[in-house]
Every structure is written in structure tokens, then in C-alpha cells.
Design an enzyme around this catalytic site. Structure first.
Site, mmCIF file in Angstrom:
data_model
loop_
_atom_site.group_PDB
_atom_site.id
_atom_site.type_symbol
_atom_site.label_atom_id
_atom_site.label_comp_id
_atom_site.label_asym_id
_atom_site.label_seq_id
_atom_site.Cartn_x
_atom_site.Cartn_y
_atom_site.Cartn_z
ATOM 1 N N LYS A 10 7.100 -4.437 0.671
ATOM 2 C CA LYS A 10 5.897 -3.595 0.623
ATOM 3 C C LYS A 10 6.137 -2.228 1.296
ATOM 4 O O LYS A 10 7.138 -2.031 1.999
ATOM 5 C CB LYS A 10 4.744 -4.356 1.276
ATOM 6 C CG LYS A 10 4.343 -5.630 0.508
ATOM 7 C CD LYS A 10 3.075 -6.249 1.095
ATOM 8 C CE LYS A 10 2.686 -7.521 0.353
ATOM 9 N NZ LYS A 10 1.386 -8.066 0.855
ATOM 10 N N TYR A 50 -2.891 -7.496 -8.480
ATOM 11 C CA TYR A 50 -3.678 -8.302 -7.541
ATOM 12 C C TYR A 50 -5.053 -8.669 -8.092
ATOM 13 O O TYR A 50 -5.967 -8.972 -7.312
ATOM 14 C CB TYR A 50 -3.813 -7.564 -6.209
ATOM 15 C CG TYR A 50 -2.586 -7.681 -5.322
ATOM 16 C CD1 TYR A 50 -2.147 -8.923 -4.859
ATOM 17 C CD2 TYR A 50 -1.885 -6.552 -4.912
ATOM 18 C CE1 TYR A 50 -1.044 -9.035 -4.021
ATOM 19 C CE2 TYR A 50 -0.779 -6.651 -4.076
ATOM 20 C CZ TYR A 50 -0.361 -7.899 -3.634
ATOM 21 O OH TYR A 50 0.731 -8.008 -2.799
ATOM 22 N N ASN A 113 2.103 -6.488 5.688
ATOM 23 C CA ASN A 113 2.850 -7.706 6.057
ATOM 24 C C ASN A 113 4.231 -7.786 5.408
ATOM 25 O O ASN A 113 4.765 -8.872 5.206
ATOM 26 C CB ASN A 113 1.999 -8.961 5.810
ATOM 27 C CG ASN A 113 1.753 -9.238 4.339
ATOM 28 O OD1 ASN A 113 2.018 -8.389 3.486
ATOM 29 N ND2 ASN A 113 1.250 -10.426 4.039
ATOM 30 N N HIS A 116 5.826 -9.592 -0.277
ATOM 31 C CA HIS A 116 5.049 -10.487 -1.127
ATOM 32 C C HIS A 116 6.028 -11.433 -1.803
ATOM 33 O O HIS A 116 7.128 -11.026 -2.169
ATOM 34 C CB HIS A 116 4.298 -9.697 -2.217
ATOM 35 C CG HIS A 116 3.728 -10.571 -3.297
ATOM 36 N ND1 HIS A 116 2.514 -11.175 -3.183
ATOM 37 C CD2 HIS A 116 4.261 -10.989 -4.478
ATOM 38 C CE1 HIS A 116 2.306 -11.924 -4.268
ATOM 39 N NE2 HIS A 116 3.347 -11.820 -5.069
ATOM 40 N N GLU A 127 4.369 -12.867 -12.642
ATOM 41 C CA GLU A 127 4.672 -11.705 -11.793
ATOM 42 C C GLU A 127 6.002 -11.065 -12.171
ATOM 43 O O GLU A 127 6.143 -9.841 -12.124
ATOM 44 C CB GLU A 127 4.675 -12.127 -10.318
ATOM 45 C CG GLU A 127 3.270 -12.472 -9.817
ATOM 46 C CD GLU A 127 3.240 -12.891 -8.360
ATOM 47 O OE1 GLU A 127 2.134 -13.173 -7.862
ATOM 48 O OE2 GLU A 127 4.310 -12.940 -7.695
HETATM 49 P P1 CMP Z 1 0.286 -11.089 -0.584
HETATM 50 O O1 CMP Z 1 1.165 -12.293 -0.551
HETATM 51 O O2 CMP Z 1 0.877 -9.847 -1.123
HETATM 52 O O3 CMP Z 1 -1.041 -11.420 -1.434
HETATM 53 C C1 CMP Z 1 -2.281 -10.810 -1.171
HETATM 54 C C2 CMP Z 1 -2.269 -9.979 0.068
HETATM 55 O O4 CMP Z 1 -3.561 -9.664 0.582
HETATM 56 C C3 CMP Z 1 -1.591 -10.729 1.177
HETATM 57 O O5 CMP Z 1 -0.213 -10.796 0.917
HETATM 58 C C4 CMP Z 1 -2.035 -9.910 2.408
HETATM 59 O O6 CMP Z 1 -1.164 -8.827 2.660
HETATM 60 C C5 CMP Z 1 -3.391 -9.331 1.971
HETATM 61 N N1 CMP Z 1 -4.501 -9.866 2.730
HETATM 62 C C6 CMP Z 1 -5.319 -9.149 3.536
HETATM 63 N N2 CMP Z 1 -6.254 -9.939 4.092
HETATM 64 C C7 CMP Z 1 -6.026 -11.188 3.652
HETATM 65 C C8 CMP Z 1 -6.641 -12.462 3.883
HETATM 66 N N3 CMP Z 1 -7.697 -12.597 4.679
HETATM 67 N N4 CMP Z 1 -6.116 -13.542 3.253
HETATM 68 C C9 CMP Z 1 -5.063 -13.429 2.422
HETATM 69 N N5 CMP Z 1 -4.433 -12.255 2.170
HETATM 70 C C10 CMP Z 1 -4.892 -11.152 2.783
#
Ligand code: CMP
Length: 140
Positions: A10, A50, A113, A116, A127
Site C-alpha cells: 500500500k 474495495y 496497514n 493487502h 483480485e
Molecule cells: P485490506 O485487507 O486492504 O481490506 C480492507 C481495508 O480496510 C483493510 O485492509 C484496512 O486497511 C481497512 N480498514 C479500516 N478500518 C477497518 C476496519 N474497522 N475493519 C477492517 N478493515 C478496515
């Protein structure tokens, strides 16, 4: 079984200049990069990728974050690749991620974070197809 999964490094981790350190962890775990590129997502790309989270309260922040800079998208292939990648990443919230995982070591927040990874076989196929034509994926 040999599987394929989609991995996205990311914008936060790209900005930290740790693409190589993250890819090294995949390689050390016997996952092979069989397709990859750096890409600036448009807002439409991020919203479509998303779409499953459209009704969630974090959707807008997630899209804003994912278009804030380029991402490094890859297809990883190997034994049990989907779960293996998830184990390497650690929990979605870096505060809950086990020590030594990518998110524990490189992520700042649940939004920023670092990575993904596809969560299941069907999402992995969807995906991967979202980013890569089959002719640009090189099983090896
Ligand atoms: P990702 O695996 O990319 O899929 C969705 C993303 O939403 C997740 O990683 C997080 O970076 C983001 N996100 C933010 N808040 C939340 C939450 N409460 N629960 C899950 N994903 C979240």
C-alpha cells in the site's frame, strides 16, 4: 496445493521505501512473484477494488488512502499461498499483529496497514483478474 494470491504493497509502505524488504519476506517463505507493477490507482479503481466494503464506515478513508500514492501490486504463487501470505502480513490492525509480521514491523494504523492480501480462493482469482491479464502472469 499450489495457489495464487494478490498482494498489494500500500501507499504507506511504498512511501517508506520498503517494497524490497516486504517482497524479500515473500521470497523467504517460498512465494514467487509471478507478476508485478507499481501503479497509481484512480479513485474509480480503488472504489471498484474495495466495492465489497462500500457500506462500511471506513470506506471513504480507505479509498482516499489507497489513491494517496502509488501501490505495488503483485501476484504471488506457491504452496498454500493465500493463507501463507495472510500469516506473513499479520492481523489487519497492526496493534493486534503478531511480532515479526509485516504489519507489526511496517504498518502505522488499521488504514495505513502496509499490505493487502486476498482472503480466499475466489477473491484471489477475482483480485488477480482485476489487475493482471493472464498473459502478464508468469508461473515459474
Ligand atoms: P485490506 O485487507 O486492504 O481490506 C480492507 C481495508 O480496510 C483493510 O485492509 C484496512 O486497511 C481497512 N480498514 C479500516 N478500518 C477497518 C476496519 N474497522 N475493519 C477492517 N478493515 C478496515
Amino acid at each position: 496445493a499450489i495457489e495464487r494470491t494478490l498482494s498489494i504493497i500500500k501507499p504507506d509502505a511504498v512511501a517508506k521505501n520498503v517494497i524490497g524488504q516486504i517482497v524479500a519476506r515473500f521470497e523467504q517463505a517460498n512465494l514467487k512473484v509471478i507478476a508485478a507493477r507499481l501503479q497509481q490507482l484512480s479513485r474509480e479503481d480503488a472504489e471498484r477494488f474495495y466495492a465489497v466494503h462500500k457500506e462500511r464506515p471506513f470506506y471513504k478513508d480507505l479509498v482516499d488512502f489507497m489513491v494517496s500514492g502509488p501501490v505495488f501490486v503483485q501476484v504471488l504463487e506457491g504452496e498454500n499461498a493465500i493463507q501463507k501470505n495472510r500469516d506473513l502480513m499479520g492481523a489487519t490492525d497492526p496493534k493486534k499483529a503478531d511480532a515479526g509480521t509485516i504489519r507489526a514491523d511496517f504498518a502505522d494504523s488499521i488504514d495505513a496497514n502496509a499490505v493487502h492480501g486476498s482472503d480466499a480462493a475466489e477473491t484471489a482469482a477475482n483480485e488477480i483478474a482485476f489487475f493482471f491479464a493472464e498473459s502478464t502472469v508468469h508461473s515459474r
